[in-house]
Design an enzyme around this catalytic site. Structure first.
Site, PDB file in Angstrom:
ATOM      1  N   SER A 143     -32.902 -20.638 -35.805  1.00  0.00           N
ATOM      2  CA  SER A 143     -34.344 -21.025 -36.236  1.00  0.00           C
ATOM      3  C   SER A 143     -34.668 -22.450 -35.536  1.00  0.00           C
ATOM      4  CB  SER A 143     -34.497 -21.041 -37.677  1.00  0.00           C
ATOM      5  OG  SER A 143     -35.747 -21.144 -38.080  1.00  0.00           O
TER       6      SER A 143
ATOM      7  N   ASP B  63     -38.622 -10.138 -36.919  1.00  0.00           N
ATOM      8  CA  ASP B  63     -38.619 -11.335 -37.674  1.00  0.00           C
ATOM      9  C   ASP B  63     -39.843 -11.722 -38.786  1.00  0.00           C
ATOM     10  OD1 ASP B  63     -38.885 -14.314 -38.159  1.00  0.00           O
ATOM     11  OD2 ASP B  63     -37.728 -14.506 -36.215  1.00  0.00           O
TER      12      ASP B  63
ATOM     13  N   HIS C 299     -35.876 -12.242 -39.924  1.00  0.00           N
ATOM     14  CA  HIS C 299     -35.341 -13.520 -39.418  1.00  0.00           C
ATOM     15  C   HIS C 299     -33.716 -14.093 -39.594  1.00  0.00           C
ATOM     16  CE1 HIS C 299     -35.913 -17.701 -37.985  1.00  0.00           C
ATOM     17  NE2 HIS C 299     -35.466 -18.448 -38.960  1.00  0.00           N
TER      18      HIS C 299
END
Length: 808
Positions: A671, A744, A778
């Protein structure tokens, strides 16, 4: 003609052969890693409100990709399973076993459930006699309850858990309020294969900025599906007879809460018009209270419109009443916050919020309880004479705590002001446990002159959780008990009113977390659970906290892991991975704090980078990457400079220790850590390769703010441009591995971020691999995706980092 026909046939044959080639298969993680992934995870524990029983909850291992591949709907920020009308697979940690353990005697009662049962959302009744939970069935969700004797039964089918939490106990523990699928719902809206017209949105000169969000409604067909799956009815189920009493007709009941005396129901209902730019939490909302028994006496607290005009600042809020809740320690009194700055935290006003209360029957004017200097963040309830209110300000990371007397509105005393990122100065928080009505309240000492407080007890030497008493009238806390090395031992609950016997969760670097009973006055600890080490392979891994300084003198730290059996003198420097995640601060002293992690039990799960220890790599985990903006300075305006200095200091530290080979160091992150990785490869020559998972690389695609950045692209264009590694893709010369979940669900890290970064890198001649994981959000969940991720990471580092560079 014959030759031409033969040529065409050969083309068709070769095309058929090409089409029949098997699709790429998932890679299996290296054996040492795969064995750990296959091991059953450690159970979780839930303590009953009367502190007499532990519910021991067996957890499912990683789900299969087949489960993740089941059809889901992505509507208004939610992901749901249309087959069950509940959260999609990726949003649930399923449980698969249940037992009850008597804390005093140690006797265990195992609950027999049908083979293959998967359940979630366990919740104790206020009296601690039953545990309710949601069971997944083939065509929906069912509500079950289990008794401490090990018996279990189904109460009702047809729960509607699309919004998440779908049930709540009544305070008398005799019934449960649940959101159910309407019995007359009918067939699902038909799919629209051929569009009937364009999708039109317009804005007529009104400022309406919004951050980027995933899974939004896109058209009228999505709106119809949202209505269909999220509409529910509310009912009360008697747990003895199973009878259902209707409470509220069909509606978009996003949340509901029973009053502490059981007489009223607080509800939050969504309404049209919906938005295609914002998730459901911003939709028009009606908050109301109604009698549980029906009839007159209800009241609408607020009926607010679509919240599409909020400033992009983190502390921006809607106008009018918000965060409506029950006062936990009173029979039926509501509390809510109202902005005094029209929701704009930049407004120059002495107070930004006020809190008001209103008692049943809700026909008198609301009473102002207190005002807060900054944005209201929550209340801890106690009794008529003491409650604690907290406010926070994101820009300065400041937190204030106020003591209030609910029986004397306006009586407010400032208890503490602190930087909430300050680990050393954290005084802990009052213990909160459920009262007889099942509502959270602070735990008082027997004389009610103080409340019990717990905290992490962070110091340079480590974190040593504590139990203390905080005088209600003000003054210094008194420590009653503090964990001692080599343990990290946190207080779970008090086992008597005086706080002399406590239940703790104890671990150390070598001992797996387990629950024990101890006396605060010393003596031995009585084990309650005996959970085994889930990954004994890691028992001999070396873990230590290292400290070092940035070029400007700022102290930094990280946790260094070395493979089992490694000997620096014998084996020499290792290929090393730095795995990090930058953090923003407003105070250099706070940014430079170090807390030794030597008393924590660390075992990797899922896609953890620590698995690389089994493959001969050293890992510097979470090396501090502070980005500091003190005073009026914005941290991100010097992001690249500070990031480079942070990384330089970390590299020098591990090289100086002799455990890392300067020429064989990689950098990686997930991330915002992926964003960091790409920037470090673009702006430094410190690393031989990089691994970037589920990142965002082009900040023009998040123009209304990202991470800790509150300014818009148009307010800080140079910062957005310079922080974007996409801008400098032509400067990334070292190999970089990009991995991204195809589904995601994180705001700002749309898969297109990695797609376009790959195209930019490829177009500029970089060495790059781009891996897309089907159906993954994610954070990757499926066993196959996890194995693939760890195989890809190992393969990439084995190719580009482990080998010695050829001599030039």
């Amino acid at each position: 003609m014959v030759r031409k026909t033969a040529f065409l046939l050969s083309l068709l044959a070769s095309g058929a052969a090409w089409a029949a080639d098997p699709a790429p298969a998932y890679h299996r993680a290296p054996d040492a890693i795969a064995r750990i992934l296959d091991a059953a995870p450690t159970p979780s524990v839930a303590v009953s409100p009367d502190h007499a029983t532990l519910a021991i909850l067996g957890r499912e291992n990683l789900p299969s990709i087949a489960n993740l591949a089941k059809p889901i709907l992505r509507l208004a920020g939610y992901r749901i399973d249309p087959a069950t009308n509940g959260p999609a697979e990726v949003r649930v940690q399923w449980l698969n076993a249940l037992s009850f353990k008597n804390i005093a005697s140690g006797r265990t009662a195992r609950v027999t459930l049908p083979a293959g049962t998967r359940f979630t959302s366990p919740d104790w009744s206020p009296d601690g006699r039953h545990l309710a939970f949601v069971v997944q069935e083939s065509d929906g969700l069912a509500l079950w309850i289990a008794g401490r004797d090990g018996t279990a039964r189904r109460l009702v089918r047809g729960l509607n858990a699309a919004f998440g939490s779908s049930f709540a106990w009544t305070p008398d523990s005799a019934s449960i309020v649940a959101r159910l699928v309407p019995a007359d719902r009918g067939a699902r809206p038909a799919a629209i294969d051929t569009p009937t017209g364009p999708v039109v949105q317009e804005s007529m000169g009104r400022t309406s900025a919004a951050r980027t969000y995933e899974d939004l409604l896109k058209n009228a067909a999505d709106e119809a599906l949202f209505d269909y799956y999220f509409t529910g009815v509310l009912g009360r189920i008697d747990i003895a007879s199973g009878t259902l009493q209707p409470l509220a007709a069909k509606g978009m009941w996003r949340s509901f809460a029973v009053s502490p005396d059981g007489r009223y129901l607080l509800t939050e209902r969504l309404k049209r018009p919906y938005s295609y730019l914002l998730p459901a939490g911003f939709f028009p909302t009606e908050v109301a209270v109604q009698p549980m028994a029906g009839g007159a006496g209800g009241r609408v607290i607020v009926d607010r419109p679509l919240a599409d005009d909020l400033p992009v600042d983190f502390d921006a809020v809607v106008k009018g009443p918000r965060e409506v809740e029950w006062r936990s320690d009173a029979p039926a009194t509501l509390l809510w916050a109202e902005a005094l700055d029209d929701g704009d935290p930049k407004a120059n006003v002495p107070f930004h919020d006020r809190l008001v209360t209103q008692a049943a029957p809700f026909d008198a004017a609301p009473v102002e309880l207190a005002k807060t200097v900054k944005r209201y963040a929550g209340t801890l309830w106690g009794d008529d004479g003491f409650a604690m209110i907290v406010d926070r300000e994101w820009r300065t990371r400041t937190e204030r705590r106020y003591a209030v007397a609910p029986s004397q509105p306006g009586t407010v005393r400032l208890v503490a002001t602190r930087n909430y990122q300050d680990q050393y100065g954290d005084p802990g928080m009052p213990m909160v446990e459920e009262n007889a009505a099942g509502k959270p309240v602070m735990r008082f000492t027997p004389d009610r002159k103080a409340v019990f407080v717990t905290g992490d007890g962070a110091t340079k030497e480590g974190a040593f959780p504590f139990l203390a008493r905080m005088p209600v009238a003000g003054g210094e806390q008194t420590r009653l008990w503090t964990a001692r090395a080599p343990y990290y031992e946190s207080v779970v609950s008090l086992l008597d009113d005086s706080g002399r016997r406590i239940l703790t969760r104890r671990e150390s670097a070598k001992l797996a977390p387990n629950y024990v009973i101890r006396s605060v006055r010393g003596g031995g600890a009585k084990p309650i659970t005996d959970f085994a080490d889930p990954a004994p392979t890691f028992a001999n891994v070396t873990q230590r906290t290292i400290t070092y300084n940035r070029a400007d003198g700022l102290p930094l730290s990280g946790t260094l892991y070395l493979p089992a059996g490694y000997d620096a003198k014998r084996d020499g420097p290792l290929p090393t991975l730095l795995w990090a995640y930058p953090s923003e601060y407003t105070d250099a002293k706070v940014a430079g704090q170090t807390v030794d992690q030597g008393n924590r039990f660390t075992r990797p799960r899922g896609i953890s980078h620590l698995f690389l220890l089994t493959q001969g790599y050293a890992v510097l985990d979470d090396p501090a990457m502070p980005i500091i903006g003190e005073g009026a300075a914005e941290a991100n305006d010097t992001y690249i400079k500070q990031l480079r200095e942070d990384a330089e200091a970390a590299v020098e530290a591990v090289v100086k220790l002799g455990v890392a080979d300067r020429d064989r160091i990689a950098v990686g992150g997930h991330s915002y850590g992926a964003f960091m990785t790409a920037n470090l490869l673009a702006h430094t020559d410190l690393f031989r390769a990089g691994i970037a998972r589920s990142g965002a690389y082009n900040r023009t695609l998040t123009p209304f703010g990202f991470q800790a950045e509150q300014r818009t692209y148009w307010q800080a264009t140079p910062t957005y441009t310079e922080m974007s590694p996409f801008t400098y893709a032509n400067k990334i010369k070292e190999p970089i591995l990009l991995i991204h979940g195809a589904a995601d669900d994180n705001s700002g890290t749309f898969p297109i971020q990695s797609e376009r970064m790959y195209a930019a890198l490829k177009g500029n001649g970089a060495t790059v691999r781009y891996v897309v994981l089907p159906n993954e959000p994610h954070g990757y969940r499926a066993l196959e995706s996890t194995g693939e991720t760890l195989w890809q990471m190992t393969d990439w580092l084995d190719r580009y980092v482990k080998p010695a560079r050829p001599v030039k």
